[in-house]
Write a protein that holds these residues in place. Sequence first.
Motif, PDB file in Angstrom:
ATOM      1  N   THR A  45       0.831  -1.203   0.000  1.00 12.47           N
ATOM      2  CA  THR A  45       0.000   0.000   0.000  1.00 12.47           C
ATOM      3  C   THR A  45       0.865   1.252   0.000  1.00 12.47           C
ATOM      4  OG1 THR A  45      -1.777  -1.161   1.142  1.00 12.47           O
ATOM      5  CG2 THR A  45      -1.806   1.236   1.248  1.00 12.47           C
ATOM      6  N   GLU A  63      -7.939   2.598  -6.536  1.00 10.45           N
ATOM      7  CA  GLU A  63      -7.119   1.475  -6.075  1.00 10.45           C
ATOM      8  C   GLU A  63      -6.338   1.841  -4.823  1.00 10.45           C
ATOM      9  OE1 GLU A  63      -4.536   0.211  -9.195  1.00 10.45           O
ATOM     10  OE2 GLU A  63      -6.168  -0.088 -10.614  1.00 10.45           O
ATOM     11  N   ASN A  67      -6.984   0.023  -1.255  1.00 14.32           N
ATOM     12  CA  ASN A  67      -5.867  -0.685  -0.639  1.00 14.32           C
ATOM     13  C   ASN A  67      -5.481  -0.085   0.704  1.00 14.32           C
ATOM     14  OD1 ASN A  67      -5.701  -2.563  -2.681  1.00 14.32           O
ATOM     15  ND2 ASN A  67      -4.196  -1.399  -3.855  1.00 14.32           N
ATOM     16  N   LYS A  70      -8.031  -1.525   3.091  1.00  9.08           N
ATOM     17  CA  LYS A  70      -7.714  -2.931   3.372  1.00  9.08           C
ATOM     18  C   LYS A  70      -6.549  -3.025   4.347  1.00  9.08           C
ATOM     19  CE  LYS A  70      -9.097  -5.020  -1.036  1.00  9.08           C
ATOM     20  NZ  LYS A  70      -8.577  -5.707  -2.239  1.00  9.08           N
ATOM     21  N   SER A  71      -5.545  -2.212   4.111  1.00  6.15           N
ATOM     22  CA  SER A  71      -4.370  -2.199   4.972  1.00  6.15           C
ATOM     23  C   SER A  71      -4.739  -1.766   6.388  1.00  6.15           C
ATOM     24  CB  SER A  71      -3.331  -1.248   4.376  1.00  6.15           C
ATOM     25  OG  SER A  71      -2.239  -1.096   5.220  1.00  6.15           O
TER      26      SER A  71
END
Length: 97
Positions: A45, A63, A67, A70-71
């Motif tokens: 990331t 994106e 990301n 998500k991280s």
Amino acid sequence: MLNSFKLDGLNESTSISSKTNFADKNFISELKTALDNISQLQIQTNNETKAFEMGDANISLNEVMVNMQKSSVSLQFGIQVRNKLVAAYQEIMNMNV
């Protein structure tokens, strides 16, 4: 007769001990794998974020933002798992034997 009973008990405790060691190693390896995955996601990331900031045309803002989320979620999950493990350890240490 009594000696064979002692040997049987010794064999049972040895097999339980080896199963416990395998379970410990399995748990430790799974925990290490999970932490490595979290670390890899953080690194990926950060690299994508830097590439986007530098103007890389192959990386979109969507994106990068997805990301980053998500991280963040994976890091928070890892922190919560750590907190639960520490709480369980403290509870075990406070038990009266």
